[in-house]
Design a protein around this motif. Sequence first.
Motif, mmCIF file in Angstrom:
data_model
loop_
_atom_site.group_PDB
_atom_site.id
_atom_site.type_symbol
_atom_site.label_atom_id
_atom_site.label_comp_id
_atom_site.label_asym_id
_atom_site.label_seq_id
_atom_site.Cartn_x
_atom_site.Cartn_y
_atom_site.Cartn_z
ATOM 1 N N VAL A 119 0.835 -1.159 -0.099
ATOM 2 C CA VAL A 119 -0.115 0.002 -0.117
ATOM 3 C C VAL A 119 0.764 1.246 -0.047
ATOM 4 C CG1 VAL A 119 -1.834 1.294 1.266
ATOM 5 C CG2 VAL A 119 -1.909 -1.190 1.235
ATOM 6 N N LYS A 123 1.458 1.652 -3.829
ATOM 7 C CA LYS A 123 -0.145 2.345 -4.138
ATOM 8 C C LYS A 123 -0.946 1.173 -4.498
ATOM 9 C CE LYS A 123 2.094 6.137 -3.399
ATOM 10 N NZ LYS A 123 2.247 6.542 -1.954
ATOM 11 N N GLU A 124 -0.892 -0.072 -3.857
ATOM 12 C CA GLU A 124 -1.707 -0.975 -4.210
ATOM 13 C C GLU A 124 -3.139 -0.903 -3.210
ATOM 14 O OE1 GLU A 124 0.110 -4.828 -3.143
ATOM 15 O OE2 GLU A 124 1.470 -4.784 -4.860
ATOM 16 N N ARG A 125 -4.193 -1.323 -3.812
ATOM 17 C CA ARG A 125 -5.483 -1.181 -3.059
ATOM 18 C C ARG A 125 -5.845 -2.334 -2.427
ATOM 19 N NH1 ARG A 125 -9.848 1.289 -7.428
ATOM 20 N NH2 ARG A 125 -10.824 1.061 -5.477
ATOM 21 N N LEU A 126 -6.430 -2.336 -1.149
ATOM 22 C CA LEU A 126 -6.629 -3.349 -0.316
ATOM 23 C C LEU A 126 -8.046 -3.508 -0.321
ATOM 24 C CD1 LEU A 126 -4.247 -3.017 2.845
ATOM 25 C CD2 LEU A 126 -3.930 -4.282 0.709
ATOM 26 N N ARG A 127 -8.620 -4.802 -0.054
ATOM 27 C CA ARG A 127 -10.066 -5.066 0.081
ATOM 28 C C ARG A 127 -10.220 -4.875 1.406
ATOM 29 N NH1 ARG A 127 -8.052 -8.970 -3.288
ATOM 30 N NH2 ARG A 127 -7.526 -10.553 -1.725
ATOM 31 N N GLN A 130 -8.695 -6.922 4.039
ATOM 32 C CA GLN A 130 -7.151 -7.066 3.930
ATOM 33 C C GLN A 130 -6.808 -5.749 5.254
ATOM 34 O OE1 GLN A 130 -6.439 -6.730 -0.259
ATOM 35 N NE2 GLN A 130 -5.177 -8.693 0.021
ATOM 36 N N TRP A 131 -7.648 -4.554 4.994
ATOM 37 C CA TRP A 131 -7.543 -3.367 5.755
ATOM 38 C C TRP A 131 -7.729 -3.971 7.227
ATOM 39 C CZ3 TRP A 131 -4.744 0.636 4.999
ATOM 40 C CH2 TRP A 131 -4.789 1.189 3.808
#
Length: 336
Positions: A119, A123-127, A130-131
């Motif tokens: 992240v 800059k990956e997007r988490l579900r 996952q957060w």
Amino acid sequence: MKSRGERHIGLLNGFAAYGMWGLVPLFWPLLKPAGAAEILAHRMVWSLVFVAVALVFVRRWAWAGELLRQPRRLALITVAAAVITVNWGVYIWAVNAGHVVEASLGYFINPLVTIAMGVLLLKERLRPVQWAAVGIGAAAVLVLTVGYGQPPWISLTLAFSFATYGLVKKKVNLGGVESLAAETAIQFLPALGYLLWLGSNGDLSFASEGPGHAALLASTGIVTALPLVCFGAAAIRVPLSTLGLLQYLAPVFQFLLGIFYFGEAMPPERWAGFALVWLALTLLTWDALRTARTLRREKEIGRPTITMPTDTLSAVREAESLASGPEPLDSPAARP
């Protein structure tokens, strides 16, 4: 589709790889009276010897020339070598200093650190799940910090160094055995120089504790590389989701060894911290399996799916070459 026998062989190799990584705390104390720094130096030197023999066996050397002509990749390999040196050194010291449980925690929280770094740096997007897992992991570190009276620096150093190592390796895109060969080639001269310096001062246990001790120190190369070979054989025979579950075997074994074999204390606050970490990993694993099932269903009904990352392909091809034996590697499928 792999046959049932192939999958069985893959599972056995997976259990062997993660089992060896999980039981390795039993090995490092056998190397005393050598200190952690001497053990680390021997591991670097003898690992290069072992993987060089393996590469001679599979007749794969073309990648080395190409790597030398690519300064950026060579620089990344140097960074990887430096980071894994920190990881190996701290782990060896931690085990021999009686901190096996805290060392196991480092590999429990490593997946959470890897996600957090994805992240922050990629800059990956988490579900949402996952957060939640990352948040619970952070809470676990806070609980353990209060319990220890200081941050669990051994665990954090191991987790962050290994996560950084994985990130750099992803950028390098070099297979397991070749990457280990390149990294230990960079480590070799400083390690050998340190051993020669110890010898000149009369502090080298390799030369003073008998042939059995010397043989054990030399076997650090096998202990380092053999699990990697087994992992390679497993990677081409079982699904990645299965390997993802098997990875927890290593810290579980280390944790159990720390409590039942080495007799390390587990006060309530440490149990609370570990429980939070295990909860985070349960959420993470459930989310990963659910996502994998969704992708499989989409593939079955003909929807577009995510293609396999190049670093995964590299691991599979590396494992394929190790499993197939010393065949000429000049086909289009073979990596340089």
